[in-house]
Design a protein around this motif. Sequence first.
Motif, PDB file in Angstrom:
ATOM      1  N   GLU A   1       0.825  -1.202   0.000  1.00 28.60           N
ATOM      2  CA  GLU A   1       0.000   0.000   0.000  1.00 28.60           C
ATOM      3  C   GLU A   1       0.868   1.264   0.000  1.00 28.60           C
ATOM      4  OE1 GLU A   1      -2.722   1.022  -0.665  1.00 28.60           O
ATOM      5  OE2 GLU A   1      -3.821   2.153   0.843  1.00 28.60           O
TER       6      GLU A   1
ATOM      7  N   ALA B   1       0.491   4.791   0.708  1.00 29.16           N
ATOM      8  CA  ALA B   1      -0.344   5.833   1.316  1.00 29.16           C
ATOM      9  C   ALA B   1       0.370   6.342   2.569  1.00 29.16           C
ATOM     10  CB  ALA B   1      -1.726   5.283   1.647  1.00 29.16           C
TER      11      ALA B   1
ATOM     12  N   LEU C   1      -1.644   8.675   4.917  1.00 27.17           N
ATOM     13  CA  LEU C   1      -2.692   7.914   5.604  1.00 27.17           C
ATOM     14  C   LEU C   1      -2.106   7.118   6.774  1.00 27.17           C
ATOM     15  CD1 LEU C   1      -5.423   5.818   3.775  1.00 27.17           C
ATOM     16  CD2 LEU C   1      -4.410   5.083   5.911  1.00 27.17           C
TER      17      LEU C   1
ATOM     18  N   ARG D   1      -8.867   0.163  -0.847  1.00 23.31           N
ATOM     19  CA  ARG D   1      -8.767   1.608  -1.082  1.00 23.31           C
ATOM     20  C   ARG D   1      -8.359   1.869  -2.520  1.00 23.31           C
ATOM     21  NH1 ARG D   1      -4.032   4.274  -1.206  1.00 23.31           N
ATOM     22  NH2 ARG D   1      -4.138   6.553  -1.305  1.00 23.31           N
TER      23      ARG D   1
ATOM     24  N   THR E   1      -7.881   5.266  -5.303  1.00 24.73           N
ATOM     25  CA  THR E   1      -8.058   6.667  -5.627  1.00 24.73           C
ATOM     26  C   THR E   1      -9.134   6.761  -6.702  1.00 24.73           C
ATOM     27  OG1 THR E   1      -6.384   6.659  -7.376  1.00 24.73           O
ATOM     28  CG2 THR E   1      -5.629   7.134  -5.121  1.00 24.73           C
TER      29      THR E   1
ATOM     30  N   GLN F   1      -5.971  11.392   1.598  1.00 23.48           N
ATOM     31  CA  GLN F   1      -5.428  10.348   2.459  1.00 23.48           C
ATOM     32  C   GLN F   1      -5.698  10.661   3.930  1.00 23.48           C
ATOM     33  OE1 GLN F   1      -1.457   8.859   1.880  1.00 23.48           O
ATOM     34  NE2 GLN F   1      -1.514   9.213  -0.330  1.00 23.48           N
TER      35      GLN F   1
END
Length: 222
Positions: free
Chosen positions: A14, A16, A19, A50, A52, A121
């Motif tokens: 991931e 991010a 986040l 998740r 975008t 995020q």
Amino acid sequence: MNKPPIEIVYDDRERAEILIKQLSKQTDLRLVRKRLNLGDYQINEWLIERKTLSDFVISLCDGRLFSQVSRLSKSPNNTALLIEGSSRDIAAYGITREAVMGALCSIAINFNMPILRSLSQAESAKILYFCATQLNSWETGVISNGRKPKRHKNRQLFILQSLPQVGPKLAKRLLIHFESIEAVFTAPEEELLKVEGIGQEKARGIRGILTSTNKRGHNQPD
């Protein structure tokens, strides 16, 4: 006595950083980084994918979206889709708002998958935190308004999940179809096959575990 931290598992692929950094600031959370076969985050029995908004639109346009959602929906876990971004992120793709809305409706209705929306995020981190605290409250028997949820159905689902290859989603389908645990336990294979997600092998396995007996005779020594 201090409560143990709530665990959120996130996939090691991931990307991010903001986040994850925001989640790491929550002292009542414990983040675990590992490889997930499906989804990007796991909170208790829930898998959350998740995307975008631009990734969502690209996968919709190239035909990958619904195969991805279908694969996610077949997980024994409960699943949700978190879509992150604003309409500005997809302005250059030439896709209509109606097409995006239609895809979202299809996912929510046809795949029975909740859709969560965020703009960034940082906002996604807040949503995941809210999900984690709400799920933890349900598991411990107290929800945000101070009332206890109905525990009887939860106990029924827990019992059904002890059957071979029966996860949370299939347990719910069994309970809806048969209306009681007793009816599930006494159902013949042909009736079990009427429930979505149960094939011949799984039905045979369920009947086998429910009807198996101790083969050791009473006259045999312990």
